[in-house]
Motif scaffolding. Structure first.
Motif, PDB file in Angstrom:
ATOM      1  N   HIS A 145       2.280   2.323   3.256  1.00 22.48           N
ATOM      2  CA  HIS A 145       2.855   1.284   4.125  1.00 22.48           C
ATOM      3  C   HIS A 145       4.261   1.644   4.611  1.00 22.48           C
ATOM      4  O   HIS A 145       4.575   1.497   5.793  1.00 22.48           O
ATOM      5  N   ASN A 166      -2.521   4.842   9.286  1.00 18.76           N
ATOM      6  CA  ASN A 166      -2.285   4.484   7.879  1.00 18.76           C
ATOM      7  C   ASN A 166      -2.865   3.091   7.641  1.00 18.76           C
ATOM      8  O   ASN A 166      -3.624   2.590   8.489  1.00 18.76           O
ATOM      9  N   SER A 167      -2.536   2.447   6.541  1.00 20.53           N
ATOM     10  CA  SER A 167      -3.117   1.140   6.208  1.00 20.53           C
ATOM     11  C   SER A 167      -2.791   0.074   7.239  1.00 20.53           C
ATOM     12  O   SER A 167      -3.459  -0.959   7.307  1.00 20.53           O
ATOM     13  N   ALA A 184       0.867  -1.187   0.000  1.00 19.68           N
ATOM     14  CA  ALA A 184       0.000   0.000   0.000  1.00 19.68           C
ATOM     15  C   ALA A 184       0.902   1.235   0.000  1.00 19.68           C
ATOM     16  O   ALA A 184       1.992   1.222   0.587  1.00 19.68           O
TER      17      ALA A 184
END
Ligand SMILES: *[C@@H]1O[C@H](CO)[C@@H](O)[C@H](O)[C@H]1NC(C)=O
Ligand SMILES: *[C@@H]1O[C@H](CO)[C@@H](O)[C@H](O)[C@H]1NC(C)=O
Ligand SMILES: *[C@@H]1O[C@H](CO)[C@@H](O)[C@H](O)[C@H]1NC(C)=O
Ligand SMILES: *[C@@H]1O[C@H](CO)[C@@H](O)[C@H](O)[C@H]1NC(C)=O
Ligand SMILES: *[C@@H]1O[C@H](CO)[C@@H](O)[C@H](O)[C@H]1NC(C)=O
Length: 387
Positions: free
Chosen positions: A190, A309-310, A187
């Motif tokens: 990431h 975040n992801s 991602a």
């Protein structure tokens, strides 16, 4: 019409060929002269910084390089880790290049040239696990800086320089570029900011060394508008009323937060020496991040906004490695206070702290331990950046 196209062509030729200043990565010719003059006059704090450099095992003309054909970082991987070879050699090449420049003693220039020539004639591939992208980021700009100082050494020939440029263009740059495009198929948010930032530093440095405006602009564009965490608005992602800005890795640990500041310093200094002022960009945004990191690491409370975040949600700042010492602060402090005339309260205190930690000046690679973190930045900022 004829005249219009004629002038357009002339304009284009001028803007693409005469664009780059050399030497012009971390240090210009004037910077190198200033350092030599202060050292030779015995002025402080340059002299203390110089004594640290000449006392280092990495600054001796007897230094033996250990280049490898396949550079490996990250485990487990199909190769066996050997990246200490390049971070040690890059630190030595930089220290020896400076030592040559200040003393004019060819023994040091020759030792630095031997390190660079060893790598340019041996290294063909960077591999490992995902950490290979740390190697493509952290060590390219470092070798490049040593080469840029040696550009003007008769023992480092045009062919030697060309070989180093080819190493950076053919082995490092493609990985820098690929990382920006696909982030190792992860991602886009990431990878922590320092992964983008180190690849940005090497791409920008390679653009300057190879006089490639397209490559330099690719790095600049990423700084302004990149999709990953190394774009400036994502690295220093939220601004506070006290003039500070939260750094993307602040909820992770302070060592990596400091690495972000280190790499932003390299990127901004390199761009500045080529006429683009990223230090001042967006109302001194880099300074806001530096102030935030310094303020917290000095022991003060800072505002913290939940970072998501992801992969993670971080609700508090991390005190892991709080007080982390890296030789980066005299670049930040001197530029912002003495050139930009900004107030940099906490960065100034942190520069004092790191200087005092070193007995009056910061050190370089090898002075801050044997592991990679002590070599993530070239250091010697008191010697090289004090104005
Ligand atoms: C020189 O380096 C040695 C270790 O190699 C260290 O013990 C000593 O303190 C250093 N001296 C200075 C002036 O930095
Ligand atoms: C090369 O360096 C020497 C001193 O080391 C200096 O006198 C000379 O002006 C430099 N030349 C260029 C082109 O920078
Ligand atoms: C400059 O770099 C770009 C990649 O950014 C590359 O496509 C181009 O071929 C390079 N130009 C030269 C003259 O090497
Ligand atoms: C970055 O943030 C500033 C405000 O802090 C904003 O003005 C600017 O447009 C943003 N830039 C990008 C590329 O998002
Ligand atoms: C460090 O942070 C943790 C988690 O927020 C906290 O529990 C701990 O008390 C902190 N330690 C210090 C020394 O501040």
């Amino acid at each position: 019409m004829k005249f219009t196209s004629f002038f357009t062509l002339v304009g284009a030729a001028i803007s693409t060929s005469a664009a780059f200043v050399h030497p012009g990565l971390l240090h210009t010719a004037a910077d190198l002269t200033r350092v030599a003059d202060h050292v030779n006059a015995g002025d402080e704090p340059w002299l203390t910084g110089w004594n640290k450099l000449i006392n280092s095992t990495y600054a001796q003309s007897s230094y033996t390089p250990h280049p490898v054909q396949l550079l490996c970082r990250g485990s487990p991987a199909s190769c066996s880790e050997n990246y200490a070879n390049i971070y040690r050699d890059a630190a030595a090449a930089y220290a020896l290049a400076i030592r040559w420049k200040v003393t004019g003693d060819a023994a040091f220039g020759t030792a630095a040239a031997n390190i660079l020539n060893g790598w340019s004639s041996t290294l063909t591939e960077i591999s490992g696990n995902s950490d290979k992208y740390l190697a493509s980021g952290l060590y390219g700009y470092q070798l490049g800086n040593a080469a840029e100082i040696l550009r003007n050494f008769s023992g480092f020939t045009d062919a030697n320089m060309q070989a180093m440029i080819e190493l950076l263009v053919n082995v490092f740059y493609p990985m820098n570029h690929r990382f920006f495009v696909d982030h190792n198929d992860a991602a886009v948010d990431h990878y922590w900011a320092n992964w983008d930032l180190c690849n940005l530093a090497t791409m920008m440095s390679t653009g300057v060394l190879s006089d490639n405006q397209t490559m330099f602009n690719e790095a600049l564009d990423y700084f302004y508008n990149g999709a990953g965490n190394g774009a400036i608005n994502k690295t220093i992602w939220i601004l506070y009323d006290d003039g500070t800005g939260q750094v993307q890795e602040s909820g992770r640990d302070q060592g990596h937060t400091m690495l972000d500041i280190a790499l932003l310093g390299v990127i901004a200094q390199t761009a500045y020496n080529q006429g683009t002022n990223l230090f001042a960009y967006e109302d001194y945004r880099i300074l806001r991040g530096a102030e935030y990191a310094a303020k917290y690491n000095l022991g003060n409370d800072v505002q913290f906004t939940t970072y998501t975040n992801s992969d993670v949600t971080q609700t508090v700042i991390s005190n892991n490695s709080r007080g982390n010492i890296r030789p980066i602060w005299d670049l930040i402090y001197n530029h912002y206070v003495k050139i930009e005339k900004q107030t940099a309260t906490y960065s100034q205190q942190y520069a004092d702290l790191v200087r005092n930690d070193g007995g009056g000046a910061d050190g370089g690679g090898g002075y801050y331990g044997t592991t990679s973190g002590g070599f993530d930045q070239l250091g010697y900022t008191t010697l090289m950046f004090t104005l």
